[in-house]
Design an enzyme around this catalytic site. Structure first.
Site, PDB file in Angstrom:
ATOM      1  CE1 TYR A  77      -9.872   0.774   9.410  1.00 32.53           C
ATOM      2  CE2 TYR A  77      -9.844  -1.511   9.657  1.00 32.53           C
ATOM      3  CZ  TYR A  77      -9.097  -0.305   9.613  1.00 32.53           C
ATOM      4  OH  TYR A  77      -7.716   0.017   9.056  1.00 32.53           O
ATOM      5  NE  ARG A 123      -0.537  -3.734  12.162  1.00 34.81           N
ATOM      6  CZ  ARG A 123      -1.299  -4.056  11.301  1.00 34.81           C
ATOM      7  NH1 ARG A 123      -0.681  -5.384  10.586  1.00 34.81           N
ATOM      8  NH2 ARG A 123      -2.279  -3.541  10.614  1.00 34.81           N
ATOM      9  CG  ASN A 141      -3.476  -7.138   8.254  1.00 30.72           C
ATOM     10  OD1 ASN A 141      -3.574  -6.555   9.396  1.00 30.72           O
ATOM     11  ND2 ASN A 141      -4.219  -7.029   7.229  1.00 30.72           N
ATOM     12  CD  GLU A 142      -7.702  -6.714   8.019  1.00 29.27           C
ATOM     13  OE1 GLU A 142      -8.203  -6.733   6.781  1.00 29.27           O
ATOM     14  OE2 GLU A 142      -8.159  -5.629   8.606  1.00 29.27           O
ATOM     15  CG  ASN A 201      -6.270  -5.003  11.927  1.00 26.34           C
ATOM     16  OD1 ASN A 201      -5.562  -4.843  12.729  1.00 26.34           O
ATOM     17  ND2 ASN A 201      -5.962  -5.291  10.726  1.00 26.34           N
ATOM     18  CG  HIS A 233      -0.946  -6.033   5.219  1.00 27.55           C
ATOM     19  ND1 HIS A 233      -1.051  -5.362   6.438  1.00 27.55           N
ATOM     20  CD2 HIS A 233      -2.125  -5.657   4.311  1.00 27.55           C
ATOM     21  CE1 HIS A 233      -2.177  -4.577   6.585  1.00 27.55           C
ATOM     22  NE2 HIS A 233      -2.852  -4.829   5.276  1.00 27.55           N
ATOM     23  CD  GLU A 240      -5.275  -2.629   9.371  1.00 22.30           C
ATOM     24  OE1 GLU A 240      -6.198  -2.050   8.857  1.00 22.30           O
ATOM     25  OE2 GLU A 240      -4.452  -3.293   9.031  1.00 22.30           O
ATOM     26  CD1 TRP A 290      -6.144   2.277   7.345  1.00 23.90           C
ATOM     27  CD2 TRP A 290      -4.323   0.897   7.913  1.00 23.90           C
ATOM     28  NE1 TRP A 290      -5.615   2.047   6.303  1.00 23.90           N
ATOM     29  CE2 TRP A 290      -4.443   1.166   6.630  1.00 23.90           C
ATOM     30  CE3 TRP A 290      -3.222   0.291   8.152  1.00 23.90           C
ATOM     31  CZ2 TRP A 290      -3.730   0.419   5.576  1.00 23.90           C
ATOM     32  CZ3 TRP A 290      -2.518  -0.510   7.465  1.00 23.90           C
ATOM     33  CH2 TRP A 290      -2.422  -0.229   5.997  1.00 23.90           C
ATOM     34  CD  GLN A 304      -3.005  -1.062   2.223  1.00 20.71           C
ATOM     35  OE1 GLN A 304      -2.805  -1.904   3.263  1.00 20.71           O
ATOM     36  NE2 GLN A 304      -4.061  -0.394   2.091  1.00 20.71           N
ATOM     37  CD  GLU A 308      -6.875   1.895   2.444  1.00 18.67           C
ATOM     38  OE1 GLU A 308      -7.529   0.844   2.330  1.00 18.67           O
ATOM     39  OE2 GLU A 308      -6.353   2.292   3.152  1.00 18.67           O
ATOM     40  CD1 TRP A 309      -6.694  -2.750   0.875  1.00 19.11           C
ATOM     41  CD2 TRP A 309      -5.130  -3.936  -0.346  1.00 19.11           C
ATOM     42  NE1 TRP A 309      -5.639  -3.174   1.663  1.00 19.11           N
ATOM     43  CE2 TRP A 309      -4.534  -3.862   0.969  1.00 19.11           C
ATOM     44  CE3 TRP A 309      -4.339  -4.486  -1.480  1.00 19.11           C
ATOM     45  CZ2 TRP A 309      -3.342  -4.401   1.243  1.00 19.11           C
ATOM     46  CZ3 TRP A 309      -3.202  -4.862  -1.113  1.00 19.11           C
ATOM     47  CH2 TRP A 309      -2.592  -4.912   0.340  1.00 19.11           C
TER      48      TRP A 309
END
Length: 458
Positions: A303, A91, A179-180, A301, A135, A360, A408, A35, A415-416
């Site tokens: 949101y 991180r 990660n995730e 993480n 990631h 995050e 984050w 990213q 962003e993907w």
């Protein structure tokens, strides 16, 4: 680096409640290699699955990670921003194809040297490096050999983890394996059609990632004295979008896939009940013991909650449901529910019995830009962070063992599938010029950290 966004006459949210945060609480920020790094075709870096996907034209505006935030060349400037912010920890992730261009075999010394330089700079700034092995940027060469659907990847990942531990383990003690994994498994494009035919591939993928985690933990323990190792999982409440029985049942099922398919076997030694039978055909004798290795902390993480319905034609029946009216939302339409954050912190602390670090949490926007003075004023992000950090403090008051918070993200970044149209950073990045402009939230977060340390805020 541009100067901090100046104080403004526009009303700004105040600082969060920090009544219960411990004095040794860690304040940080997070990023990810693909990213921000750029330099996609420099110094021997191999291609990743995301380089390949960006060339399909399915990312917004045909954006790619070729340059991203040019962190590969501008890391000193970015660490200076971290120091100005007052971060205690950072991180970041290592790009597997940068250090092993083919995923296995020949090592790329130039790639390893980049992370040496980054760690040197962090040490000089008094910032602790937290290193994430994975990631999402799988080497394309390994995807061509079956990727996470090939059980051989367990050994490939262990060899990669061993290389990283041997190279950096004298200076880095905090490690994240994945990660995730719930996100990069559920939404993988490696399964082909997004229908129920992909279900068995998903189950095989989940088990191989879990095995790779356990193998990486062992490799890090063997190579890094006093390593502190954890998993970072995207753990969100999963709510049915209606009161239909099929949606309620589906929400419970997705809760196991999204939140617990990795953390339960890794921390508790068993797959969650609703998916156990589906994964059983892929489990060989001794596998659960290989997965359930000792861990030191839990990375969260978070949101916002997820609202779903049942879709019989989708993988594992996962359909996206309508969000309730009356709940505040970010500009990218994610609901703002700090009470759910508080409750999730309490849940994971009790369920897994490990110290929790929020690795995050942040606010995405697609409407931010510099004003006429060149400043980027983002009161929405400040309000979000204030309310969520206050929720964290409330979770600690209720008994959750929460020991750190990483926002984050440090920088706006790739962003993907949204490319560069969504911004999460405390620092605005002008992608055309690579100028860094600290937003008003940067100043605000610096004040939070200073206050938490008992220093005078500005």
């Amino acid at each position: 680096m541009d100067k901090l966004a100046p104080p403004t006459n526009e009303p700004m949210p105040g600082l969060p409640s920090l009544t219960h945060v411990r004095p040794d609480f860690i304040w940080g920020a997070s990023t990810a290699s693909f990213q921000i790094e750029g330099a996609a075709n420099e110094d021997g870096r191999g291609q990743s699955v995301w380089d390949t996907y960006c060339r399909t034209g399915q990312v917004a505006n045909n954006d790619t990670g070729d340059v991203a935030c040019d962190h590969y060349h501008r890391y000193k400037e970015d660490v200076a921003l971290m120091k100005a912010l007052g971060l205690q920890a950072y991180r970041f992730s290592v790009a597997w194809p940068r250090v092993l261009p083919q995923g296995t075999g020949a090592v790329n010394e130039a790639g390893l040297a980049f992370y040496d330089r980054l760690i040197d700079e962090l040490e000089a700034a008094g910032i602790e490096p937290w290193l994430c092995l994975y990631h999402w940027d799988l080497p394309q060469a390994l995807e061509d050999r079956g990727g996470w659907l090939n059980r051989d990847i367990v050994d490939w990942f262990a060899d990669y983890a061993r290389l990283i531990g041997q190279r950096y383990g004298r200076r880095v003690k905090r490690f994240v394996t994945f990660n995730e994994p719930g996100i990069f498994s559920l939404f993988s494009r490696s399964f082909g059609a997004r229908d129920r035919s992909a279900d068995d591939k998903l189950h095989r993928w989940i088990h191989h990632v879990n095995l790779a985690h356990g193998a990486a933990v062992d490799a890090l323990r063997q190579t890094v004295a006093d390593a502190q190792i954890g998993l970072v999982t995207n753990y969100q409440p999963i709510y049915p979008s209606t009161d239909k029985p099929e949606d309620i049942t589906e929400a419970a099922l997705i809760g196991d896939y999204w939140n617990r398919a990795f953390s339960d076997p890794q921390y508790l030694g068993e797959y969650p009940s609703l998916i156990r039978d589906a994964i059983a055909p892929h489990i060989q004798p001794g596998d659960i013991a290989r997965i359930h290795r000792p861990l030191d902390w839990f990375g969260l993480n978070h949101y916002s909650p997820v609202y779903i319905n049942s879709d019989p034609n989708a993988i594992i029946g996962l359909g996206w449901g309508a969000k309730p009216d009356g709940i505040p939302r970010t500009p990218i339409d994610w609901t703002i529910e700090p009470d759910a954050f508080r409750d999730t912190l309490i849940e994971v602390s009790r369920r897994y019995g490990k110290p929790v670090y929020v690795t995050e949490n942040g606010y995405g926007s697609n409407i931010e830009k510099p004003d006429d003075t060149g400043a980027v004023i983002d009161p929405g992000r400040i309000a979000f962070l204030r309310d969520y950090i206050s929720g964290l403090d409330a979770a600690i008051a209720a008994g959750a063992d929460v020991r750190g918070y990483f926002v984050w993200s440090l920088l706006d970044n790739f962003e993907w599938e949204s490319g560069y149209k969504v911004r999460f950073g405390l620092v605005y990045v002008d992608y055309a010029t690579q100028r860094r402009i600290p937003k008003s939230s940067f100043r605000w977060y610096a004040d939070v950290i200073r206050r938490a340390r008992g220093e005078t805020t500005t």
